[in-house]
Design an enzyme around this catalytic site. Structure first.
Site, PDB file in Angstrom:
ATOM      1  N   LYS A 221      -6.533 -22.049   7.319  1.00 31.58           N
ATOM      2  CA  LYS A 221      -7.251 -20.841   6.916  1.00 31.58           C
ATOM      3  C   LYS A 221      -6.791 -20.447   5.527  1.00 31.58           C
ATOM      4  CE  LYS A 221      -8.305 -16.144   8.364  1.00 31.58           C
ATOM      5  NZ  LYS A 221      -8.035 -15.105   9.372  1.00 31.58           N
ATOM      6  N   ASP A 326      -9.340  -5.409  14.594  1.00 35.18           N
ATOM      7  CA  ASP A 326     -10.688  -5.906  14.318  1.00 35.18           C
ATOM      8  C   ASP A 326     -11.236  -6.773  15.444  1.00 35.18           C
ATOM      9  OD1 ASP A 326     -12.997  -6.121  12.793  1.00 35.18           O
ATOM     10  OD2 ASP A 326     -12.306  -7.923  11.758  1.00 35.18           O
TER      11      ASP A 326
END
Length: 821
Positions: A221, A326
């Site tokens: 990532k 989130d």
């Protein structure tokens, strides 16, 4: 013709991006949709919300949406409380309930589905199949990465396509949406890149093979923009936090490496994490389509199972002093029978007051922009995700950005009231009124799931409560008073000849039963469990006395005058009928502990005992709001609805409790009682006969079922099946502890009703073809008279008093048919 963009400073227009989704071709924002479903102008004060929507369009992003003021009224006004007279006054009397994170213990749950739901399997696909053939960020999702800006970038102008790299025209910040790694690149001399998997809030995500560890698949990532300090800080924070976390529902972090970009000369950082093959909740939801092509919401039980797993993961993070911030449908993947959180870029420490806050409009709690994230705001995101999954939640990013639609318009809310109440509490505008912990919310969501599955399958799904004990007793387990003589003496015919006509039944064919004693019903309700941390918990647990007077005396020896002691003393006062002293004690407790849910529960009990049934209903309704997965508040609301004369509501609450947990036998008797009062004899019999043999109330329920079949019947009705079933029940009850006297009393009712039926003279009052035998007696006048005579003589032998014995012998003589001897 396309619609002009609503934003006054945007020259763009809306275009359909597929699936009916409209986005502006310049600013990339979706239009604000009114409650009627029409495109409308943004309401006043939505500028900040619009900026938040920009971030939402590209995934996780810094929150800049202002909190909108909203009412913090706690009660959701269930079907019972809504129907109380004086709507405004009733609403103003609704009580608030808060809970403590120390008041609920976590319950053990198994794999995905909590052992209650068989989840659709999601096999692990070939990782190579997930690689994007042409990795590109759509123009509508290209925004400046600076949290202070968020302006659209890389957009096309006329025939000129949008640039994938450049500088923001608003703030001058550089942007790039070009993958930095290509297939075949080797990062850190160990990770061979296979290609791009997706573009997230912090940049491209790559699939790679770890050549140093058995060629296992991993995910790299990277950053959205290495020049952005906020994005860099998020990545570094993610590395620090996630290295500490090991949980089966959270993606594992293996490493953090750097790689030199040959094209730009920059040294880029990458997080190396576990590859989680499967489907995200967003993919699972989007794959469900109706024949018309509209999205078909997930079954509520499947969504609840996902929510429970997500709460397990969030609870683990919270125990490590971390917030997820989130959670949404994009950030959880189902792999086989497990759910994993995959995007940890927004994770932050609870005491962090400086770093940027990342979240997604439509999921993020309204107070985050002003006070920051918290455990309560994490739980809010789970509830919003459940809403998105379970119904077509149009406008959840604008019209309903921090509210839920009217439950009357949402099928899943109308069918599963407990599920709706859970979402309402978890998304309360006041964070202090939401669930106190992920464990508490998971417990209640599991309770809701049990209820949903029980409703769908018709099979109970009981479980021990962490908040309430079992019901103390079953009141009114004798629905009908005992008859001193068989119905035939009181009804259609006397012993030897025509008698008075049968008494008319109440309107609608209802059956008169013993009236419910509201006070006794209140004191039979489950008792809230004592707090194990209370200094008197050991003392109270060791009390062996059960009579209220003895208990009250024993309580005087308690070492400390704690809350649990005062609650136990208060209940003893109620049971002793010392209502004046109990009222004073309760008033003092309410003043000292205004938001303790147990005080609210006891206010409901006190109101039921004293006859203030509306206050009782509002109190229990508030407890139901707080704990939608618990049967006890629903049982209490059933009692309130019954004494308020709302038989339909009472039946719904009783049925809900009984369907879910057969340990609450009061619900079966209550359901039978209100169904009989409403004229549904078959339903009442079914409820009583559903009490299982393992229950200590099995015999009482079967006796009541026999009487429910027979009491108030018109002799002209066709009774053959009911008489046959009732007689069979009486014969079998001897094997379940029915004493001889009660057995013979019940036999006289069966035989007496049969005799009325035979003697009625109407077409329905005859056995018809075939031989009918009831309790050993032929179902004709002579056989039934002999049967009644026998039963009364047996009762006479069992009688304890001489007067009673004489009356029973006279009854036997009256029924004896004429004979020559």
């Amino acid at each position: 013709m396309s619609e002009q963009c609503q934003r006054s400073d945007c020259p763009g227009s809306y275009e359909d991006m597929g699936g009916g989704e409209l986005y502006c071709d310049t600013c990339g924002l979706a239009p604000v949709v009114s409650a009627s479903g029409m495109i409308s102008s943004p309401p006043t004060g939505m500028a900040a919300a619009a900026l938040g929507s920009q971030h939402s369009g590209r995934g996780s992003a810094p929150s800049s949406r202002s909190s909108r003021s909203a009412s913090s009224r706690r009660s959701v006004s269930g079907r019972l409380s809504r129907s109380l007279s004086g709507g405004t006054e009733a609403a103003s009397r609704s009580v608030s309930v808060r809970t403590s994170s120390t008041g609920t213990a976590g319950s053990a749950r198994g794999k995905l589905g909590a052992g209650l739901v068989s989840m659709p399997p999601v096999p692990r696909p070939d990782p190579r199949a997930a690689v994007l053939a042409d990795p590109e960020v759509p123009e509508r999702k290209r925004f400046c990465s600076r949290s202070e800006c968020g302006a659209p970038v890389g957009r096309s102008r006329g025939d000129r396509p949008g640039r994938t790299e450049g500088f923001c025209t608003k703030c001058g910040h550089p942007y790039s949406f070009v993958p930095k790694l290509r297939a075949g690149d080797v990062v850190h001399g160990q990770y061979e890149v296979a290609g791009c998997l997706a573009h997230g809030g912090l940049g491209w995500i790559y699939l790679a093979m770890d050549r140093a560890v058995s060629d296992r698949w991993v995910v790299l990532k990277g950053l959205l923009d290495t020049g952005d300090e906020d994005a860099l800080e998020v990545a570094l924070s993610e590395r620090r936090f996630l290295a500490e976390i090991e949980h089966s529902n959270i993606v594992r972090i293996y490493n953090f490496v750097e790689h030199l970009d040959q094209r730009t000369g920059s040294l880029d950082g990458y997080i190396v994490m576990e590859y989680v093959g499967g489907k995200s909740l967003k993919e699972i939801a989007n794959e469900r389509r109706t024949p018309e092509g509209r999205r078909d919401p997930l079954p509520v039980e499947q969504a609840c199972a996902y929510g429970i797993e997500a709460l397990e993961a969030l609870g683990h993070l919270h125990s490590r002093n971390l917030l997820y911030c989130d959670f949404k449908v994009d950030n959880a993947i189902q792999q086989h029978d497990q759910l994993k959180l995959i995007d940890m870029g927004a994770v932050r420490r609870m005491d962090d007051r400086t770093s940027s806050i990342y979240g997604t409009v439509g999921y993020q709690a309204p107070e985050v922009a002003e006070v920051g994230p918290s455990v309560a705001s994490d739980l809010y995101t789970v509830a919003r995700t459940l809403a998105v999954l379970t119904f077509d939640f149009q406008g959840y990013t604008n019209v309903f950005v921090d509210s839920l639609p009217d439950p009357d318009h949402i099928e899943v809310f109308a069918r599963y009231e407990s599920f709706y109440r859970l979402l309402v509490r978890a998304t309360d505008p006041d964070p202090g009124r939401r669930f106190a912990s992920a464990e508490e919310m998971a417990d209640q969501l599991t309770g809701v799931l049990r209820e949903v599955v029980a409703i769908q399958t018709g099979k109970p799904r009981p479980a021990l409560s962490t908040l309430f004990g079992p019901e103390t007793k079953v009141v009114d387990d004798k629905l009908f008073p005992e008859l001193t003589e068989a119905p035939s003496v009181l009804g259609a015919r006397t012993a030897r000849g025509a008698g008075p006509a049968p008494a008319a039944l109440p309107a609608g064919g209802t059956v008169a039963t013993a009236p419910l004693d509201a006070g006794a019903a209140a004191l039979a309700l489950p008792v809230p469990l004592a707090d194990a941390a209370d200094p008197n918990s050991g003392f109270l647990a060791g009390l062996s006395v059960s009579k209220p007077a003895e208990l009250y005396t024993a309580l005087q020896a308690a070492p400390v005058n704690s809350l649990e002691l005062r609650l136990r003393r208060y209940r003893a006062q109620l049971e002793l009928g010392e209502l004046t002293h109990a009222a004073k004690a309760l008033a003092t407790l309410e003043a000292e502990y205004p938001e303790d849910w147990r005080i609210v529960w006891y206010r409901g009990l006190h109101s039921l005992v004293t006859g203030d049934h509306e206050t009782a209903a509002l109190s229990f309704d508030a407890v139901y709001d707080a704990f939608p997965g618990e049967p006890a508040p629903k049982l209490a609301l059933g009692v309130c609805a019954e004494v308020l004369g709302q038989l339909d509501n009472a039946a719904e609450y009783y049925r809900l409790v009984w369907t879910t947990d057969p340990g609450f036998v009061s619900a079966a008797f209550g359901l039978a009682r209100v169904l009989l009062a409403g004229g549904d004899r078959a339903g009442a019999v079914g409820a009583l006969e559903s009490v299982p043999e393992a229950s200590i109330h099995f015999t009482a329920a079967r006796v009541a079922a026999v009487r429910a079949r027979l009491r108030g019947r018109r002799p002209a009705e066709w009774l053959r099946e009911d008489l046959d079933a009732a007689a069979g029940q009486v014969e079998r009850l001897a094997d379940f502890g029915l004493d001889p006297a009660r057995r013979e009393r019940l036999a006289t009712e069966v035989l007496g009703t049969a005799l009325d039926w035979v003697l009625s003279g109407s077409p329905g009052g005859a056995p018809g073809p075939g031989t009918l035998t009831l309790l050993g007696s032929e179902a004709d006048e002579r056989g039934l008279r002999f049967g009644l005579e026998h039963s009364y003589r047996v009762l006479a032998r069992l009688a304890q008093r001489g007067e009673e014995r004489i009356e029973l012998v006279e009854a036997a003589n009256r029924f004896r048919p004429r004979t020559w001897v």
